[in-house]
Write a protein that holds these residues in place. Structure first.
Motif, PDB file in Angstrom:
ATOM      1  N   ILE A 139       8.981  -4.399 -13.041  1.00  0.00           N
ATOM      2  CA  ILE A 139       8.459  -5.705 -12.658  1.00  0.00           C
ATOM      3  C   ILE A 139       6.940  -5.704 -12.815  1.00  0.00           C
TER       4      ILE A 139
ATOM      5  N   ARG B 171       8.787  -9.973  -5.405  1.00  0.00           N
ATOM      6  CA  ARG B 171       9.871  -9.713  -4.441  1.00  0.00           C
ATOM      7  C   ARG B 171      11.165 -10.387  -4.882  1.00  0.00           C
TER       8      ARG B 171
ATOM      9  N   HIS C  91      12.682  -8.542  -7.797  1.00  0.00           N
ATOM     10  CA  HIS C  91      13.355  -7.319  -7.340  1.00  0.00           C
ATOM     11  C   HIS C  91      14.708  -7.664  -6.702  1.00  0.00           C
TER      12      HIS C  91
ATOM     13  N   GLN D  71      18.471  -6.387  -7.667  1.00  0.00           N
ATOM     14  CA  GLN D  71      19.330  -5.754  -6.659  1.00  0.00           C
ATOM     15  C   GLN D  71      20.695  -6.424  -6.611  1.00  0.00           C
TER      16      GLN D  71
ATOM     17  N   THR E 170      15.480  -1.276 -10.026  1.00  0.00           N
ATOM     18  CA  THR E 170      14.072  -1.559 -10.326  1.00  0.00           C
ATOM     19  C   THR E 170      13.359  -0.219 -10.409  1.00  0.00           C
TER      20      THR E 170
ATOM     21  N   LEU F  74       6.986  -0.968 -10.325  1.00  0.00           N
ATOM     22  CA  LEU F  74       6.172  -2.168 -10.371  1.00  0.00           C
ATOM     23  C   LEU F  74       4.826  -1.836 -11.018  1.00  0.00           C
TER      24      LEU F  74
ATOM     25  N   ALA G 199       4.904  -2.472  -3.740  1.00  0.00           N
ATOM     26  CA  ALA G 199       5.902  -1.508  -4.218  1.00  0.00           C
ATOM     27  C   ALA G 199       6.439  -0.697  -3.035  1.00  0.00           C
TER      28      ALA G 199
ATOM     29  N   LEU H 197       8.784  -2.750  -1.001  1.00  0.00           N
ATOM     30  CA  LEU H 197      10.079  -2.945  -1.680  1.00  0.00           C
ATOM     31  C   LEU H 197      10.850  -1.631  -1.804  1.00  0.00           C
TER      32      LEU H 197
ATOM     33  N   VAL I 292      10.114   0.638  -4.107  1.00  0.00           N
ATOM     34  CA  VAL I 292      10.228   0.987  -5.530  1.00  0.00           C
ATOM     35  C   VAL I 292       8.948   1.719  -5.935  1.00  0.00           C
TER      36      VAL I 292
END
Ligand code: ADP
Ligand code: MG
Length: 356
Positions: free
Chosen positions: A256, A269, A272, A276, A282, A285, A303, A306, A308
């Motif tokens: 992303i 967001r 992501h 999901q 993911t 980022l 990140a 999230l 990730v």
């Protein structure tokens, strides 16, 4: 196996709205493939006619499905960029020529043949640098010695042709489109298949169809030389069109891209969440255009929220924009520069996590 003449007869029962003839008689059945339980062909229409022929495509698919013994059908609708510029090669793909010379051309499947990994580059918003990241990450992966393709699936604003300096409709060979080659990459863009004005009016099903076609009907790799990774520059946004596309595209992971702006981060967001929802991991980022104008650091924090990986930030530098405008990825034209180093880090992580 279904009879070819029965297939052509069934297609002649569907009418070309322009000539009033059946599709086969009108010469609109190109690259016909009939094998085992499948049938498919390319319905190539004049630029600007794609919307008008979408119902024809649907009718042709229905006609094929109605033939006993055919379980899987695929009719791919493509638009000529300029009718006069149609290459001789394409003309040879008349049903008759195909009957004799190309009996074994593959019917598209969901997953592109001879492609090991498919990586999507996504963003919640347009203009955040998704294409810039796609092209430069692809170049950085190629610099690792990998065989890399890039598919510009951004139906709203295909920018790969400009960013890599390629133009011209792809050639058809053996029922497959040949990708353009530039900067060590294999390239295909929705912008090469259709007039720009068409792309703007595309809606979900057609966008999805075009992308499936570019995925599965491009000669990305061969049995002997598979493509290691295909980078897909997705259309921006998190709406229904994107959801359908993501569901239909066989993705191994997504990156992303976001700017540090809070608004853009809220979009990150949502992007992501979309991945999901469909079970696509993911992989990280990237914060783009970080620096004085938009601030810096939001990407790393986001990140973390999230859960990730943060893959790094790219400063707002004029050289990146100029390289894009000039048609050469900065990573390829300045392989020892700061930007190339940053992309090399992201490429190394992607190669590692994707096992290539
Ligand atoms: N880090 C950057 N520094 C300077 N210009 C950038 C940077 N990233 C992208 N750009 C420029 O911003 C514009 C939008 O980027 P692009 O990659 O086309 O975004 P998207 O694909 O998300 O719409 C392009 O002109 C591009 O060259
Ligand atoms: Mg773009």
């Amino acid at each position: 196996m279904p009879d070819r003449s029965a297939v052509l007869a069934a297609l002649d029962a569907v009418f070309d709205p322009k000539s009033g003839q059946g599709l086969a008689a009108a010469g609109l059945v190109q690259g016909l493939v009939v094998s085992e339980d499948r049938a498919g062909f390319v319905l190539e229409v004049a630029a600007g006619d794609t919307a008008r022929y979408a119902p024809v495509r649907d009718a042709a698919e229905a006609a094929l499905k109605a033939i006993p013994g055919i379980a899987r059908v695929s009719v791919v609708l493509t638009a000529e960029t300029a009718p006069a510029a149609k290459p001789a090669r394409t003309a040879s793909l008349s049903p008759q020529a195909v009957d004799q010379t190309r009996p074994k051309a593959p019917v598209p499947t969901d997953r592109p043949a001879h492609v090991r990994r498919v990586l999507a580059i996504a963003s919640g918003k347009g203009g955040v640098g998704k294409s810039t990241v796609s092209v430069n990450l692809a170049a950085a992966l190629a610099a690792r010695g990998l065989s890399v393709g890039i598919l510009d699936a951004d139906v709203y604003g295909p920018s790969l042709p400009t960013m890599t300096g390629v133009s011209g409709k792809p050639e058809y060979r053996d029922g497959m489109m040949q990708p353009h080659l530039a900067h060590g990459l294999k390239l295909m863009s929705v912008g090469l298949l259709t007039a720009a004005s068409d792309a703007m009016v595309w809606r979900g099903p057609m966008a999805s169809q075009a992308i499936t076609q570019m995925l599965t009907q491009t000669r990305w790799g061969t049995e002997d030389q598979p493509l290691d990774i295909l980078v897909v520059d997705l259309p921006p946004g998190t709406g229904d069109v994107q959801l359908t596309l993501i569901q239909k595209t066989p993705l191994d992971g997504a990156v992303i891209v976001s700017t540090p702006q809070e608004v853009a981060l809220a979009d990150a967001r949502r992007a992501h969440a979309l991945f999901q929802k469909v079970g696509v991991p993911t992989l990280g980022l990237v914060e783009n255009m970080s620096g004085d104008v938009f601030g810096r650091g939001g990407g790393a924090a986001e990140a973390e929220r999230l859960g990730v990986p943060f893959l790094g930030d790219l400063p707002l530098v004029a050289a990146l924009r100029h390289a894009g405008d000039a048609g050469a990825p900065l990573v390829a034209s300045n392989p020892d520069g700061d930007i190339a180093r940053r992309f090399a880090v992201v490429a190394a992580r992607m190669a590692d996590v994707l096992g290539i």
